[in-house]
Design an enzyme around this catalytic site. Structure first.
Site: not given
Ligand code: SAH
Ligand code: SF4
Length: 366
Positions: A96, A109, A116, A175-176, A230, A232
């Site tokens: 994507e 993006c 991932c 993905g990372e 990230s 969270h």
């Protein structure tokens, strides 16, 4: 015998293109010409490389690939400011890419992996595991695709004003990125090459789940990209559940790495925090987050969660988002709430791909 796949020209550095031309019996400067066509003019086919001899163009056409991306589907948000595209790669995998139009910015993006391996429990991409890393060329091609699209004639479909070029890149797709380090850095170098594509490295943001040793490696690079982490969760207990890699690199180690990144690059680190109702959105958790970030020159992006099918998490209410933000701002932490723009185009990480693979789960708006 199975034919080996055609090499992707965007995978090759300038030096490698010169080498390829030399191997083909061409003068090496042809490699520079091809590089310029690819990275400055962003052509889609060797046909367009008009200063190359016809025979060489034909050979490139036959033996190599310029773009590995085949468009499968694309959807626009209702406000016509976001477009999400799903592409097929030559090996059949899909990725994507999203284009966002904010004021004068044209932000793409991009994805760095198919799937991932980090397994964050609220993330659509994380649920499927890792299929493979993308190559540098596959990463670059995503930016080029939208740049080409923007450059072409005026667009009625999205609200694009001319002159239109990609101005910003955020590595926040599937993905990372820091788990695919070398191809990522080759792509950053190509995109920020001032003689060709010319993006400012300051306009490239790399988002990571928090791979501490790789953050240090990134800090040591000459190209200081913007770092987004990230987070969270404000405690190890909760973060271990949401972001399993926290068991390997707990918050203390992660925060120390962010401090080092900031000290080395003199750039503000940003933190992503997806707000999930009843999970990480209470005012005392906001206070805990504020305490964790004290002393760090940083910025927090609050993102109401994009719910994904099969996941128990729900987005926080507007009221809870507002309260959370107030606590952070009360502690003098710069905070923005990222609009849930594009939620109707399955804008969460990996969601369009999931929708196409399981068409019964999320209806696509086309
Ligand atoms: N792997 C990297 C970059 C890709 S994910 C990372 O984790 O940072 C980009 C951002 O989207 C991350 O902050 C990620 O945590 C967030 N994200 C993933 N799934 C989400 C969801 N369902 N709702 C909101 N944000 C999500
Ligand atoms: Fe991977 Fe990022 Fe999703 Fe976690 S949030 S599973 S690191 S893509």
């Amino acid at each position: 015998m199975k034919e080996s796949p055609r090499p992707l020209l965007l995978d090759l550095t300038r030096a490698e293109l010169r080498e390829l031309m030399a191997q083909w019996g061409e003068p090496a400067f042809r490699g520079d010409q091809v590089y310029t066509w690819l990275h400055k003019e962003v052509v889609a086919s060797p046909e367009e490389m008009s200063n190359l001899p016809k025979a060489l163009r034909a050979r490139l056409e036959e033996k190599t690939l310029v773009t590995p991306l085949q468009l499968i589907t694309q959807v626009d948000s209702q406000d016509k400011l976001t477009r999400k595209a799903l592409f097929r790669l030559p090996d059949g995998n899909t990725i994507e890419v999203v284009l966002m139009l904010y004021n004068e910015r044209r932000t793409v993006c991009i994805s760095t992996q198919v799937g991932c391996g980090m397994g964050c429990t609220f993330c659509a991409t994380g649920q499927g595991g890792l299929a493979r890393n993308l190559t540098a060329g596959e990463i670059i091609a995503q930016v080029h695709w939208f740049d080409r699209w923007l450059r072409q004639a005026e667009r009625g479909e999205l609200r694009v004003k001319r002159p239109a070029r990609v101005t910003n890149v955020v590595v926040m797709g599937m993905g990372e990125p820091l788990a695919n380090y070398k191809p990522l850095m080759q792509a950053v170098a190509a995109l920020s090459d001032q003689d060709t594509f010319g993006l400012s490295v300051r306009n490239i943001t790399v988002s990571t789940v928090g791979l501490v040793p790789m953050i240090d490696r990134l800090a040591a690079e000459a190209l200081a990209v913007k770092l987004a982490v990230s987070l969270h969760a404000p405690s190890n207990r909760l973060r271990n559940k949401l972001v399993p890699i926290n068991k390997t690199y707990p918050l203390e180690a992660l925060m120390a790495a962010c401090q080092r990144y900031q000290a080395k690059t003199r750039r503000r680190v940003s933190f992503e925090y997806a707000l999930m109702a009843g999970v990480n959105d209470a005012p005392d958790q906001a206070q805990q987050l504020a305490d964790l970030l004290t002393g760090l020159h940083c910025h927090v992006n609050l993102i109401p969660l994009n719910p994904t099918p099969g996941s128990p998490y729900q987005p926080s209410s507007d009221e809870d988002v507002r309260r959370f933000r107030q606590v952070l701002e009360g502690a003098h932490i710069a905070t923005t709430v990222r609009l849930r723009r594009g939620i109707e185009i399955n804008a969460g990480c990996g969601q369009l791909r999931q929708a196409v693979q399981q068409p019964d789960v999320i209806p696509l708006l086309t």
